[in-house]
Design a protein around this motif. Structure first.
Motif, PDB file in Angstrom:
ATOM      1  N   THR A 143       0.858  -1.191   0.000  1.00  0.00           N
ATOM      2  CA  THR A 143       0.000   0.000   0.000  1.00  0.00           C
ATOM      3  C   THR A 143       0.892   1.238   0.000  1.00  0.00           C
ATOM      4  N   ALA A 209      -0.572  -6.505 -10.559  1.00  0.00           N
ATOM      5  CA  ALA A 209      -1.964  -6.278 -10.176  1.00  0.00           C
ATOM      6  C   ALA A 209      -2.055  -5.411  -8.925  1.00  0.00           C
ATOM      7  N   GLN A 210      -1.157  -5.656  -7.966  1.00  0.00           N
ATOM      8  CA  GLN A 210      -1.180  -4.839  -6.752  1.00  0.00           C
ATOM      9  C   GLN A 210      -0.770  -3.403  -7.048  1.00  0.00           C
ATOM     10  N   ALA A 213      -3.713  -1.664  -8.575  1.00  0.00           N
ATOM     11  CA  ALA A 213      -4.747  -1.366  -7.579  1.00  0.00           C
ATOM     12  C   ALA A 213      -4.372  -0.158  -6.729  1.00  0.00           C
ATOM     13  N   ALA A 217      -6.332   3.387  -6.709  1.00  0.00           N
ATOM     14  CA  ALA A 217      -6.901   3.881  -5.449  1.00  0.00           C
ATOM     15  C   ALA A 217      -6.445   5.306  -5.167  1.00  0.00           C
ATOM     16  N   GLU A 247      -2.999  -0.624 -16.570  1.00  0.00           N
ATOM     17  CA  GLU A 247      -4.132  -1.395 -17.087  1.00  0.00           C
ATOM     18  C   GLU A 247      -3.769  -2.080 -18.401  1.00  0.00           C
ATOM     19  N   ARG A 268     -11.272  -4.811  -7.063  1.00  0.00           N
ATOM     20  CA  ARG A 268     -10.168  -4.161  -6.370  1.00  0.00           C
ATOM     21  C   ARG A 268     -10.552  -3.818  -4.938  1.00  0.00           C
TER      22      ARG A 268
END
Length: 387
Positions: A143, A209-210, A213, A217, A247, A268
């Protein structure tokens, strides 16, 4: 010698010479007098104040140069951190990050949070440190992490809905500005995009993918801001290109991998689990308050400038009483604005319109004091015009 040849016939009559109009005007002009030597004793107070300002500005310039050198050193070290971290040299990169955080914290402890040196001179170094910390939070937690602090003992932590801890709340003075943190997350998103490109070449679908995301976000969280034209808006506009590139990368991986196809179609996680939404909401409220105060300060600054201009016009017309009245109103309005609006928003103190207002107010004050203290000079003698 040649003999003068004479033409036959009657002699040519001579025409009297008449001066042109321009020659007459030049002859009627009055030559200016030589400049009169100024009595320095009449301006002793102004000269003393100017000398003190010169010493203060010299000391401020020396401090600014020192701070800029320290900031460049921190930025160079963090640029090497990002390079080494992207290449996988984790130990060396973390050592550079800790050293840069220690130096940045030492400089911030010496600076006033409301000073020009903090808000403008050192902001790039602080922003670069926040960028490195956000990128490290992504690598450590997946994150953008909790809003970082410029501390030597900082460690990456995932976002929390509880807000800052007690230790973090006690160090509110030693923190990043909202603009620095927002710019840092956007810059970290670009670093995440570069990281995802390398991981995609290695076939690491989960990491790509992370990354997609997290960047998506951040873009969703930044949509809460009503950004005006400026550096933050330009940085935010660049974020959509990172989202689109990630993407496209996921789509290309999905053509050759079932895992990538599943990751591209997966739901997501919420924004609050990837970005510090609590700090983001606080930053939105602070941005709106600063924007409103900025609009009000611009209007008040124009009023102060208008009063200052009217004061100097009155001085030119030798209306000292009206000049003093206008200047008193300008000074009172400027002081009220600085104590009311600018005290709550330190960044407005060093804005361009505030600089112009302060320059006009101080120059009008000097002109007014000099004009009122100056005794009327006797009429200068008129020199006779040259014949």
């Amino acid at each position: 010698r040649r003999k003068q040849r004479t033409l036959p016939g009657p002699p040519i009559p001579s025409i009297p010479h008449e001066r042109s109009e321009s020659t007459k005007k030049r002859a009627a002009m009055v030559l200016p007098l030589s400049p009169v030597r100024v009595d320095v004793s009449e301006h002793a107070a102004f000269i003393s104040e100017a000398s003190g300002m010169k010493l203060a500005l010299a000391a401020e310039k020396a401090r600014r140069d020192t701070l800029q050198a320290a900031g460049r050193e921190i930025q160079d070290s963090l640029a090497l951190y990002l390079h080494e971290r992207q290449l996988g040299a984790e130990a060396d990169a973390l050592a550079r990050l800790g050293d840069a955080a220690r130096k940045c914290a030492a400089q911030l402890q010496l600076l006033d949070a409301r000073s020009e040196l903090r808000v403008y001179v050192f902001t790039h170094a602080a922003q670069t440190l926040a960028t490195a910390q956000c990128f490290e939070s992504f690598l450590a937690t997946g994150t953008l992490g909790k809003r970082p602090l410029p501390m030597a003992d900082w460690t990456p932590q995932p976002p929390s809905a509880d807000g800052p801890s007690a230790a973090e709340g006690a160090q509110q003075e030693l923190r990043f500005l909202d603009s620095e943190w927002l710019h840092a997350m956007i810059s970290a998103a670009h670093e995440i995009g570069r990281y995802a490109g390398r991981r995609a070449a290695a076939g690491d679908v989960a990491s790509v993918a992370q990354a997609a995301a997290v960047v998506a976000a951040l873009q969703e969280g930044m949509q809460q801001f009503n950004l005006r034209n400026g550096p933050l808006r330009q940085a935010y506009d660049s974020l959509k290109y990172v989202v689109r590139r990630l993407e496209d990368t996921l789509y290309e991986l999905s053509l050759v991998s079932d895992a990538a196809a599943a990751a591209a179609s997966a739901v997501r996680p919420p924004v609050a689990s990837l970005v510090d939404s609590v700090a983001l909401v606080e930053a939105v409220a602070a941005y709106e308050a600063e924007d409103g105060a900025r609009e009000a300060a611009i209007k008040r600054a124009r009023d102060v400038q208008k009063l200052a201009k009217n004061a100097i016009f009155a001085l030119h017309r030798a209306d000292d009483s009206r000049a003093a009245e206008q200047l008193a109103n300008a000074t009172a309005s400027a002081a009220e604005m600085i104590e009311g609006l600018v005290a709550s928003q330190p960044s407005l103190r060093w804005a361009a319109f505030m600089r112009g207002m302060r320059w006009r107010s101080s120059s009008r004050r000097s002109s007014s004091s000099a004009g009122s203290a100056r005794a009327p000079s006797p009429p200068s003698p008129t020199r006779p015009s040259p014949s």
